[in-house]
Every structure is written in C-alpha cells, then in structure tokens.
Design a protein around this motif. Structure first.
Motif: not given
Length: 354
Positions: A68-94
C-alpha cells in the motif's frame, strides 16, 4: 509451473505483516528514486492518449502494508507530474492490481486496504513467471523484494551424479562454483520469461520499477549479508542433522529458491530481451547509518527470515524441526554479525517499454 512460496499470512507473531520492516526501509529509501524516475522519464501525454485510467500492477505484493505504501507513492508521483505540467484537470483515475501467487493471503491483504485510498483495487492471482494481464493494458509495473525468487530449485543441484550436487548445504553461498552457476542459469531463465511477459502487458512507453537484493559487480556472493545469513540457516540444519534431529537425506534434498544478482547480470538480461530501455540502475543501502538497529541482532534476522521462509521449509520439514531451526539461528547469527564484514545492498532498476 512456478513453485509457490507465500509469506506467512495473517497478523500473528511470525506474520509478514509484522515482520517486513526491513523491506519497508528499502521501500522508503527507494521512494525518492521512483519519484525522480516518474518525474523525468514517464511520458504521461503519450501513455494516456487512449485511456482515462492509469493502471498500475504490484507484482509479488504479499499481504501489506508495504504494498500500500508503494502504490500510494507511485500514484502521488504521477499526480505531481500532471500538476507540474499544468494538467491537474486531466489527472486520471487510478486502478491498482495487487498480484501474487494463488496461495498468497489475499484475505488479509484486502481486509487491510486503506479505507481512504486514491485508487480502485483488484487482485490478480498467479505467478509473474508468465502472463498476468491482457496485451498493452498496464502503464506502470512495480515489484519489490520478489524477483530474486526463482521459479524452481535447479534440478542438477539435487542430482547426486551431478557436479552441481549441493550436498550438506541449502544455498549456493560457499558452495562449489557449479552450484552458483546452476542458480544463476535458473535465475536468467526466469528473468527472461518475466521480461517477455511484461513486454506484452505494458503499453509502449510504460515503465517498470524493480527492487531486489543485489551485490556489486565482481564480488563474492558471500559478501552479501542476506546470503551469509541464509548459509547460516543451512549450518543450523546440519548441526541438527549431526544430533540426529533431522536426516542427512532431508537436508541434502532441500535448497532455498532465491538468487541475488549483480547489476551486470541484470543489464545483460535486459539487453538480451531487447524490449526495454534501462532508464536507471543502481545499488543502494536500504538502511544507511541504521544497520545496527534494523539488522544488528540475531533475533531480528530470525523474525525476518521466518516470516518469509517458513512456507518454503514447511513443505520439506516437520513443524517441530522448523521451530528448533529458528530457535537455534539467532545465537549463531549474532556471532556471525560480530565477526564478519558484509554488505547490505538493494538493486533499483527502472525500465521503459520500447
């Protein structure tokens, strides 16, 4: 058919849930490496051009909480990548697929799922030494402390007529070269199958992160602390054999199904497969400056090994033999830790599907 050796399930004294702190330390350290890999190497636009969900697989998930720790870490990193590219509204379901052998304690795994989790969860029973998912259906694969398990003990090390017969030992540490070579060949076969399967399942541009015990290029396998400790388990069994508590034939017909590779071995296997680009590969100490606290006692190693290996031993030895073995082990381990200089290393590998 790959052999199945699940960790001890439930939440009892020897359960993996309560005795996987060493793995947790490695996962915590690797989080920064995973964050950097996703930030710099994962192309989110191309990956999600035909999908509104981001699918992640954790292979060899066991029973938690580490998965669970690993999966949350991966998801947070992917979300951060979307946010850093100005794509917050396009963050997908996981969607996260928790995968392990069919005998894994999935009941404990799913009972302990975080109630407020940022993903849809599913279980996928089966061996990762083969296909688990449809073609081009997964965006990110994670596997920690799992790939070093080989699908079967090499047949030649159980053959009395073979130069690789591993008489009087249960592991390849300190054994004749033929034994180590047999283990290395089996590991290479398994990794080839593993990579072939993941190449079919990952989308082009998808990524895979592997974390497993490793050793530096060119050094003896007896320099790895985990190998030394496993060899000591065999020594304890041989002591019991001399005392008539277990038969010599039982010990000679038993070997542990794990192998610790070097970076060079993994590079050769990935390049031979040809389906992946190596984005990052490095060895790291999972407990830098904290070895004495995490690994410095024989009792700690006893709990760590029993949670992970009792399932292997129980297929070959009676329960009272296993109890006696692990009761003897801590004192011998403590003496060895004081007298021997060894290395604690994990191998981090980040691959991208070509």
């Amino acid at each position: 058919m790959a052999e199945s050796h699940p960790m001890i399930g439930g939440d009892g004294t020897y359960s993996y849930t309560k005795n996987s702190y060493l793995q947790r330390e490695g996962i915590k350290y690797a989080k920064g490496l995973i964050d950097e890999t996703i930030a710099h190497k994962l192309d989110i636009k191309d990956l999600l051009s035909n999908s509104r969900s981001f699918k992640i697989a954790d292979l060899g998930c066991s029973v938690g909480p580490n998965t669970f720790i690993c999966m949350e870490s991966v998801i947070q990193a992917v979300k951060h990548k979307f946010q850093s590219h100005g794509l917050t509204e396009q963050i997908p379901d996981f969607q996260v697929f928790f995968s392990d052998h069919t005998f894994n304690d999935f009941n404990t795994l799913f009972r302990s799922l975080p109630p407020e989790r940022p993903y849809f969860a599913a279980g996928v029973p089966g061996s990762f030494h083969g296909r688990l998912f449809p073609e081009s259906s997964v965006h990110f694969v994670h596997s920690s402390y799992a790939l070093h398990w080989i699908s079967q003990v090499p047949k030649e090390i159980l053959d009395k007529s073979s130069p690789a017969w591993n008489k009087g030992r249960i592991y390849y540490t300190g054994a004749p070269d033929e034994v180590g070579k047999a283990y290395a060949i089996q590991f290479a076969k398994d990794v080839e199958i593993f990579l072939d399967a993941r190449a079919k399942e990952l989308v082009v541009g998808g990524m895979m992160v592997l974390i497993l015990p490793g050793i530096r290029n060119g050094i003896s396998h007896s320099c790895a602390v985990v190998n030394v400790m496993l060899d000591l388990l065999g020594s304890c069994l041989m002591d019991m054999c001399k005392e008539g508590l277990v038969s010599e034939a039982q010990v000679d017909s038993f070997n542990l199904p794990t192998y610790v590779p070097s970076p060079k071995e993994m590079i050769d296997l990935v390049e031979r497969n040809g389906s992946f680009k190596i984005e990052r590969m490095e060895l790291f100490d999972p407990v830098p400056g904290n070895e004495a606290q995490i690994l410095g006692s024989g009792h700690a190693w006893k709990m760590h090994f029993r949670a992970g290996l009792e399932g292997v031993f129980s297929k070959h030895f009676a329960s009272e033999t296993i109890d006696e073995l692990f009761d003897r082990f801590p004192n011998k381990a403590a003496e060895k830790l004081k007298a021997t200089s060894t290395e604690t290393s994990l191998l981090f590998i980040a691959l991208k599907r070509k």
